[in-house]
Design a protein around this motif. Structure first.
Motif, PDB file in Angstrom:
ATOM      1  N   LEU A 540      36.042  42.251  -2.570  1.00 30.05           N
ATOM      2  CA  LEU A 540      35.161  41.757  -1.513  1.00 30.05           C
ATOM      3  C   LEU A 540      35.884  40.749  -0.631  1.00 30.05           C
ATOM      4  CD1 LEU A 540      31.782  41.338  -3.439  1.00 30.05           C
ATOM      5  CD2 LEU A 540      32.324  43.028  -1.674  1.00 30.05           C
ATOM      6  N   VAL A 541      36.820  40.027  -1.215  1.00 28.95           N
ATOM      7  CA  VAL A 541      37.618  39.070  -0.445  1.00 28.95           C
ATOM      8  C   VAL A 541      38.730  39.783   0.316  1.00 28.95           C
ATOM      9  CG1 VAL A 541      39.184  37.105  -0.620  1.00 28.95           C
ATOM     10  CG2 VAL A 541      37.095  37.152  -1.997  1.00 28.95           C
ATOM     11  N   ALA A 542      39.382  40.735  -0.334  1.00 29.34           N
ATOM     12  CA  ALA A 542      40.575  41.350   0.242  1.00 29.34           C
ATOM     13  C   ALA A 542      40.271  42.469   1.232  1.00 29.34           C
ATOM     14  CB  ALA A 542      41.464  41.889  -0.879  1.00 29.34           C
ATOM     15  N   CYS A 543      39.108  43.125   1.111  1.00 29.45           N
ATOM     16  CA  CYS A 543      38.813  44.310   1.928  1.00 29.45           C
ATOM     17  C   CYS A 543      37.563  44.084   2.762  1.00 29.45           C
ATOM     18  CB  CYS A 543      38.617  45.546   1.042  1.00 29.45           C
ATOM     19  SG  CYS A 543      40.012  45.897  -0.033  1.00 29.45           S
ATOM     20  N   ASN A 544      37.729  43.937   4.043  1.00 28.99           N
ATOM     21  CA  ASN A 544      36.592  43.731   4.935  1.00 28.99           C
ATOM     22  C   ASN A 544      36.101  45.081   5.454  1.00 28.99           C
ATOM     23  OD1 ASN A 544      34.655  42.423   6.439  1.00 28.99           O
ATOM     24  ND2 ASN A 544      36.018  42.079   8.187  1.00 28.99           N
ATOM     25  N   VAL A 545      35.579  45.898   4.538  1.00 29.25           N
ATOM     26  CA  VAL A 545      34.981  47.185   4.878  1.00 29.25           C
ATOM     27  C   VAL A 545      33.590  47.234   4.254  1.00 29.25           C
ATOM     28  CG1 VAL A 545      37.190  48.380   5.017  1.00 29.25           C
ATOM     29  CG2 VAL A 545      35.984  48.298   2.832  1.00 29.25           C
TER      30      VAL A 545
END
Length: 730
Positions: A540-545
């Motif tokens: 959730l922190v690393a992937c803004n999708v």
């Protein structure tokens, strides 16, 4: 030995192996050759049946096996019509369907009586029976509609719904005529007929969905599910026959009853379509062709006269009905063509009617010849009538259907083509037991036009490489590919080694330009584990999708209602439209009822800007995210809970969101639920409150758009307020 065996082959063929082989080769090759002559495949199979049948080359008889498979094919067509109809739109347009069915029946019935009385000079009873032949029709063009993906078009819904009305009334006329000829037309007959229809309808529409949902929850084997559905269809057909109406009405109601339980994108639906299109429906068309006797058309003038009169009159009646429908509801020319194609073909019901009329003997001549209600000229003329109307309906209906499908594709490309072409859904997976449900969710939320936007990923620890790891990955990904293929979707399996599973997934998200990420809810192995698990939290922190965290408690197809809880301010997030699209696809594909829970402002925005996308949804006020205990009282066993979340400190984030995992574990343990984390921007300052400590009031750090490890460290400094201003990387 071989030659000796060949000499024993006599016509018509008696060997069941040869019979079945011949029919399969007809289904395989005949449409291919006729396609070059621009003759629709449906008509090519009917013509092929006439050529190989007893009145043609006499290669095969129309024996009990052909009759059996043909009956199954007809029931299959009606079942698919009920199964693929848009139930919500059907309910919305039920009044229009009833009106359409009534005036279509009356126009055809009255014109049939008039023509039979004054042009063919038949008796009143025979004329009424001719009128019922005019009024009924067979949805022979429906497989084309289904194949082109326009089954939810408003014109199709009205025509299919009206078919149930017209065919039911026509078959009731047939039952009354048959009863009157037997002297059974009494009050007892009417009471038995009405009660039978009511009991049959209640059993199919109320009891069948309950039994099917129970079965689907307990048995996930695809073969068992298909056999169960097939058994329910024939049970519905038998109950209809027992109630005094034709089995096709039962098959249609059976499809309508199971509509919400068989998702249009599910493997089960794909199997139902495949078996019908490959075997049962072609058998029905070939069986209809075997009834055609071309020689009978030249035996006497009466046959040609009857065929010409009833063909012209019945076609005119159906055209007038389609024209009236176009004018009343403002349909396009192609929609009128499609309606005409759906309602102008006469096959099974017309054949059953004329055969019953032919078998009813009203008296005898002086030389002992039986006087039939419908004579041989009507029987032979009706066969020609069936061939001509099926040909005309297929040509006109297929042209309208193709134009509508092309127009929808053009609108789609002009309006949303860029968005869907970029739709790429990634499903990381490790546990082979959860593969099917995760892939099914991916298929359910994606648009139907995009068939190759699915990716399955297995990430292995680079420190533990070797044969067993790769074999496990191969099994998991193979099952994912097969599950997607069973729904006619293409899934790409990906395997990679990485020092961290989160890093591996994040890397694939960037490399493959992933737009949506589906994660299964992890199973807690210790008290120290968080609800989401460390992997999901890192992603959730690393992937803004757009990220979906899914916990399945039952198959998606068995969901009755989708409960969507939306936080205040969700409409201001960048990814709002993206998850709205996914939710819309999920509701459409599962057929579940949608209920929105949210603040008055958010619900008002949804109604104003997206109300047309969710026409049958309900909106309920949900002011406080702490009120999950109240929501738990309204939730039902077959509900799917969808909670729209937010990453920390973004526009729609609320401090109460940290309590939602606890509420889900406490109140909704037995329900399926999906947490949706939308795409979110980081343009605003992120303010984090800490306990009061005497340090500088404010320190500002400049960081790059992607949150770095340094930013995580800085957040641990016990300052009163920290703000992060995001600058582009140099």
């Amino acid at each position: 030995m071989l030659l000796a065996g060949l000499t024993e082959i006599v016509l018509p063929l008696k060997n069941p192996v040869l019979q079945f082989s011949l029919i399969l080769f007809i289904i395989l090759f005949v449409p291919f050759f006729f396609k070059r002559l621009r003759i629709p495949s449906l008509i090519s199979l009917i013509i092929a049946g006439a050529v190989v049948g007893p009145h043609g080359m006499n290669l095969m008889l129309r024996d009990s096996s052909i009759v059996l498979f043909g009956t199954v094919g007809l029931l299959y067509i009606m079942f698919l019509a009920g199964l693929e109809i848009d139930v919500a739109d059907f309910k919305k347009n039920s009044g229009k369907s009833i009106l359409f069915g009534l005036y279509t029946f009356l126009i055809s019935q009255l014109l049939g009586i008039f023509v039979a009385l004054y042009f063919l000079h038949f008796s009143l009873l025979s004329s009424v029976l001719i009128g019922s032949i005019f009024a009924s029709h067979t949805l022979i063009v429906y497989p084309v509609v289904s194949r082109l993906g326009i089954a939810k078009d408003k014109a199709v819904n009205i025509a299919v719904g009206g078919t149930m009305i017209t065919d039911t009334l026509a078959l009731l006329v047939l039952a009354v005529i048959a009863g009157s000829s037997d002297g059974e037309l009494s009050s007892v007959f009417w009471i038995r007929l009405v009660i039978g229809i009511m009991v049959f309808s209640l059993i199919v529409l109320l009891l069948f969905p309950v039994l099917t949902r129970w079965f689907f929850k307990r048995f996930d084997d695809s073969v068992l599910q298909y056999l169960f559905v097939l058994g329910m269809v024939f049970l519905a057909a038998f109950l209809a026959e027992a109630a005094g109406v034709e089995p096709i009405i039962g098959a249609f109601l059976g499809g309508l009853a199971l509509n919400r339980l068989i998702a249009h994108t599910s493997p089960l639906m794909n199997r139902i379509r495949f078996v019908g299109d490959a075997i049962f429906i072609p058998f029905f068309l070939i069986g209809v062709g075997m009834l055609i006797d071309f020689r009978a058309f030249f035996k006497d003038v009466a046959t040609i006269r009857v065929a010409l009169v009833i063909t012209v009159a019945a076609t005119l009646a159906k055209y007038v009905s389609a024209w009236i429908t176009q004018k009343i509801y403002g349909f396009s020319l192609d929609q009128r063509r499609l309606i005409f194609g759906l309602i102008s073909a006469h096959a099974a019901v017309a054949l059953a009617t004329v055969l019953i009329g032919y078998n009813i003997v009203t008296g005898y001549t002086l030389d002992g010849t039986p006087v039939r209600l419908l004579d041989e000229s009507v029987l032979n003329g009706t066969i020609l009538f069936i061939l001509v109307t099926c040909t005309l309906a297929t040509i006109v209906g297929e042209k309208g259907a193709q134009n509508i499908a092309a127009a929808e594709t053009g609108d789609f490309r002009a309006g949303e083509g860029l968005k869907v072409s970029a739709e790429r859904i990634l499903i990381p997976m490790n546990d082979i037991k959860t593969v099917e449900e995760l892939v099914n969710l991916g298929v359910t939320i994606k648009s139907r036009q995009n068939l190759d936007g699915l990716f399955a990923l297995h990430v292995a620890d680079s420190a533990v490489s070797g044969g067993p790891v790769e074999k496990h990955a191969e099994k998991v990904l193979e099952k994912a590919v097969m599950t997607a293929a069973s729904t006619d979707n293409q899934l790409t399996g990906l395997f990679r080694y990485d020092s961290s599973v989160a890093n591996g997934i994040a890397g694939v998200v960037r490399e493959q330009k992933i737009t949506d990420l589906i994660l299964g809810l992890h199973h807690k192995t210790s008290l120290a584990d968080s609800f989401l698990g460390s992997l999901s939290e890192e992603l959730l922190v690393a992937c803004n999708v757009t990220t979906f965290i899914y916990k399945p408690a039952q198959p998606l197809a068995t969901i009755r209602r989708t409960i969507a809880v939306i936080p205040q301010g969700a409409e201001s997030e960048e990814g709002f439209l993206l998850w709205i699209d996914r939710l819309s696809s999920m509701v459409d594909n599962t057929g579940s009822k949608l209920l929105f829970y949210g603040s008055p402002q958010t619900l008002g925005y949804l109604k104003e800007h997206h109300g047309t996308r969710f026409p049958n949804s309900e909106y309920k006020i949900f002011r406080n995210l702490d009120d999950f205990s109240g929501l738990a009282k309204e939730i039902r066993a077959d509900d799917n809970l969808v909670v729209v979340m937010s990453r920390r400190n973004h526009r729609s984030w609320h401090s109460r969101m940290s309590k939602i995992p606890g509420y889900l574990g406490r109140y909704f343990e037995r329900n399926s639920f999906i947490l949706i984390y939308p795409v979110q921007t980081g343009g605003e300052e992120e303010l984090i409150e800490f306990p009061e400590i005497r340090l500088p009031k404010r320190i500002q750090f400049s960081v790059v758009p992607v949150r770095s490890q340094m930013e995580k460290v800085l957040k641990r400094i016990p300052l009163k307020k920290i703000s992060f201003r995001r600058n582009p990387p140099e």
